[in-house]
Design a protein around this motif. Structure first.
Motif, PDB file in Angstrom:
ATOM      1  N   VAL A  78       0.832  -1.197   0.000  1.00 53.90           N
ATOM      2  CA  VAL A  78       0.000   0.000   0.000  1.00 53.90           C
ATOM      3  C   VAL A  78       0.872   1.256   0.000  1.00 53.90           C
ATOM      4  O   VAL A  78       0.587   2.233  -0.708  1.00 53.90           O
ATOM      5  N   VAL A  79       1.929   1.235   0.790  1.00 50.99           N
ATOM      6  CA  VAL A  79       2.830   2.392   0.837  1.00 50.99           C
ATOM      7  C   VAL A  79       3.558   2.551  -0.499  1.00 50.99           C
ATOM      8  O   VAL A  79       3.700   3.667  -1.017  1.00 50.99           O
ATOM      9  N   LEU A  80       4.004   1.455  -1.066  1.00 54.85           N
ATOM     10  CA  LEU A  80       4.645   1.511  -2.380  1.00 54.85           C
ATOM     11  C   LEU A  80       3.693   2.095  -3.421  1.00 54.85           C
ATOM     12  O   LEU A  80       4.082   2.930  -4.241  1.00 54.85           O
ATOM     13  N   ASP A  81       2.451   1.653  -3.373  1.00 55.54           N
ATOM     14  CA  ASP A  81       1.464   2.135  -4.324  1.00 55.54           C
ATOM     15  C   ASP A  81       1.245   3.644  -4.180  1.00 55.54           C
ATOM     16  O   ASP A  81       1.106   4.360  -5.184  1.00 55.54           O
ATOM     17  N   SER A  82       1.208   4.120  -2.947  1.00 56.06           N
ATOM     18  CA  SER A  82       0.987   5.553  -2.732  1.00 56.06           C
ATOM     19  C   SER A  82       2.154   6.365  -3.295  1.00 56.06           C
ATOM     20  O   SER A  82       1.939   7.393  -3.953  1.00 56.06           O
ATOM     21  N   PHE A  83       3.373   5.909  -3.063  1.00 54.81           N
ATOM     22  CA  PHE A  83       4.532   6.624  -3.602  1.00 54.81           C
ATOM     23  C   PHE A  83       4.592   6.527  -5.120  1.00 54.81           C
ATOM     24  O   PHE A  83       5.015   7.474  -5.794  1.00 54.81           O
ATOM     25  N   ALA A  84       4.159   5.408  -5.673  1.00 57.24           N
ATOM     26  CA  ALA A  84       4.141   5.264  -7.131  1.00 57.24           C
ATOM     27  C   ALA A  84       3.142   6.237  -7.752  1.00 57.24           C
ATOM     28  O   ALA A  84       3.407   6.821  -8.808  1.00 57.24           O
ATOM     29  N   SER A  85       1.995   6.416  -7.110  1.00 60.55           N
ATOM     30  CA  SER A  85       1.010   7.382  -7.602  1.00 60.55           C
ATOM     31  C   SER A  85       1.580   8.793  -7.568  1.00 60.55           C
ATOM     32  O   SER A  85       1.371   9.586  -8.504  1.00 60.55           O
ATOM     33  N   VAL A  86       2.284   9.110  -6.503  1.00 61.74           N
ATOM     34  CA  VAL A  86       2.936  10.414  -6.408  1.00 61.74           C
ATOM     35  C   VAL A  86       3.990  10.557  -7.507  1.00 61.74           C
ATOM     36  O   VAL A  86       4.097  11.604  -8.161  1.00 61.74           O
ATOM     37  N   ALA A  87       4.749   9.491  -7.730  1.00 60.74           N
ATOM     38  CA  ALA A  87       5.835   9.545  -8.709  1.00 60.74           C
ATOM     39  C   ALA A  87       5.326   9.807 -10.112  1.00 60.74           C
ATOM     40  O   ALA A  87       5.887  10.642 -10.842  1.00 60.74           O
ATOM     41  N   VAL A  88       4.275   9.113 -10.526  1.00 65.21           N
ATOM     42  CA  VAL A  88       3.787   9.307 -11.895  1.00 65.21           C
ATOM     43  C   VAL A  88       3.193  10.700 -12.055  1.00 65.21           C
ATOM     44  O   VAL A  88       3.311  11.315 -13.128  1.00 65.21           O
ATOM     45  N   GLU A  89       2.587  11.244 -11.005  1.00 63.82           N
ATOM     46  CA  GLU A  89       2.077  12.602 -11.086  1.00 63.82           C
ATOM     47  C   GLU A  89       3.221  13.609 -11.188  1.00 63.82           C
ATOM     48  O   GLU A  89       3.118  14.613 -11.909  1.00 63.82           O
ATOM     49  N   GLN A  90       4.327  13.344 -10.501  1.00 62.75           N
ATOM     50  CA  GLN A  90       5.478  14.236 -10.614  1.00 62.75           C
ATOM     51  C   GLN A  90       6.070  14.183 -12.016  1.00 62.75           C
ATOM     52  O   GLN A  90       6.526  15.201 -12.547  1.00 62.75           O
ATOM     53  N   VAL A  91       6.076  13.003 -12.613  1.00 64.02           N
ATOM     54  CA  VAL A  91       6.540  12.888 -13.997  1.00 64.02           C
ATOM     55  C   VAL A  91       5.638  13.715 -14.913  1.00 64.02           C
ATOM     56  O   VAL A  91       6.120  14.467 -15.764  1.00 64.02           O
ATOM     57  N   CYS A  92       4.326  13.596 -14.725  1.00 64.73           N
ATOM     58  CA  CYS A  92       3.393  14.375 -15.537  1.00 64.73           C
ATOM     59  C   CYS A  92       3.588  15.877 -15.315  1.00 64.73           C
ATOM     60  O   CYS A  92       3.488  16.675 -16.253  1.00 64.73           O
ATOM     61  N   GLY A  93       3.854  16.252 -14.083  1.00 67.97           N
ATOM     62  CA  GLY A  93       4.111  17.658 -13.785  1.00 67.97           C
ATOM     63  C   GLY A  93       5.332  18.173 -14.520  1.00 67.97           C
ATOM     64  O   GLY A  93       5.357  19.308 -15.012  1.00 67.97           O
ATOM     65  N   ARG A  94       6.353  17.317 -14.634  1.00 72.28           N
ATOM     66  CA  ARG A  94       7.548  17.706 -15.373  1.00 72.28           C
ATOM     67  C   ARG A  94       7.254  17.814 -16.871  1.00 72.28           C
ATOM     68  O   ARG A  94       7.757  18.725 -17.544  1.00 72.28           O
ATOM     69  N   VAL A  95       6.416  16.922 -17.384  1.00 70.08           N
ATOM     70  CA  VAL A  95       6.004  17.019 -18.787  1.00 70.08           C
ATOM     71  C   VAL A  95       5.257  18.329 -19.014  1.00 70.08           C
ATOM     72  O   VAL A  95       5.469  19.013 -20.027  1.00 70.08           O
ATOM     73  N   ASP A  96       4.385  18.700 -18.078  1.00 71.55           N
ATOM     74  CA  ASP A  96       3.696  19.991 -18.162  1.00 71.55           C
ATOM     75  C   ASP A  96       4.710  21.128 -18.307  1.00 71.55           C
ATOM     76  O   ASP A  96       4.531  22.051 -19.120  1.00 71.55           O
TER      77      ASP A  96
END
Length: 214
Positions: A101-119
């Motif tokens: 569950v903790v890994l999943d939460s950090f993974a969700s944060v990580a992909v959003e940060q990647v998208c933020g960088r694409v923005d």
């Protein structure tokens, strides 16, 4: 190329709150370990293409038409953390669900940060233009079935290994597809988040008077 050096812990904690996990010293230590695991196993990749508007391939439903109203171009993008993140979470779901569950939460944060960088990269590319926020298949009345055609247009299966399953969900799961509008004139502020989310009636965040951060 996008690299991740650190993940937003506050956002990860918000996701964990939705899962009903409480923080204590042991959980903080586990979060340290899981953040390192995600950072060391993530292989962020992204693609984008530009489409002139109107574009019949992407204009399905009223919400996306409203979202892109006034825009001359649309940018289709996708991003993924890669298959190793899915494998890491799946293995821990068998052996240690709390860790998963903790890994999943950090993974969700990580992909959003990647998208933020694409923005940010797109904002640099379209300097001098106005850009909408990301709008993804599955928001409002925008069909999730468009995921497959999005990926085909982006050549994502071949270039970065991003595909969909029979339910039109992205594989690897920690991935995103979205459309952004580009305009030479200021864009009217659109509704986002809970206003267009199909999960708003059953969202654990909303039941506590919070939101997911989008």
């Amino acid at each position: 190329m996008i690299s991740l050096k650190k993940l937003n812990r506050r956002e990860a904690i918000r996701y964990l709150g939705g899962a009903g996990i409480k923080l204590n010293a042991d959980m903080e230590a586990l979060m340290d370990e899981c953040e390192k695991d995600i950072l060391s196993n993530a292989a962020p990749k992204y693609l984008y293409i530009e489409k002139d508007l109107p574009c019949e391939e992407i204009l399905y439903g009223n919400d996306i038409k409203n979202h892109l109203s006034g825009c001359e171009k649309a940018v289709l993008m996708c991003a993924t953390l890669g298959a190793e993140i899915d494998r890491l979470i799946r293995v821990n779901q068998v052996s240690d669900m709390a860790r998963a569950v903790v890994l999943d939460s950090f993974a969700s944060v990580a992909v959003e940060q990647v998208c933020g960088r694409v923005d940010e990269l797109l904002a640099e590319k379209y300097d001098g233009y106005f850009m909408t926020f990301r709008f993804s298949p599955g928001y409002g009345d925008y069909p999730i079935e468009l995921q497959k055609s999005f990926l085909t247009m982006l050549d994502a299966p071949r270039k970065i290994g991003l595909t969909t399953n029979e339910s039109c969900l992205l594989v690897p799961t920690k991935s995103v597809t979205a459309v952004l509008g580009i305009s030479s004139s200021p864009i009217e502020r659109r509704k986002r988040g809970c206003a267009v989310c199909n999960m708003r009636d059953e969202c654990q965040f909303r039941s506590r008077g919070e939101h997911c951060g989008f």
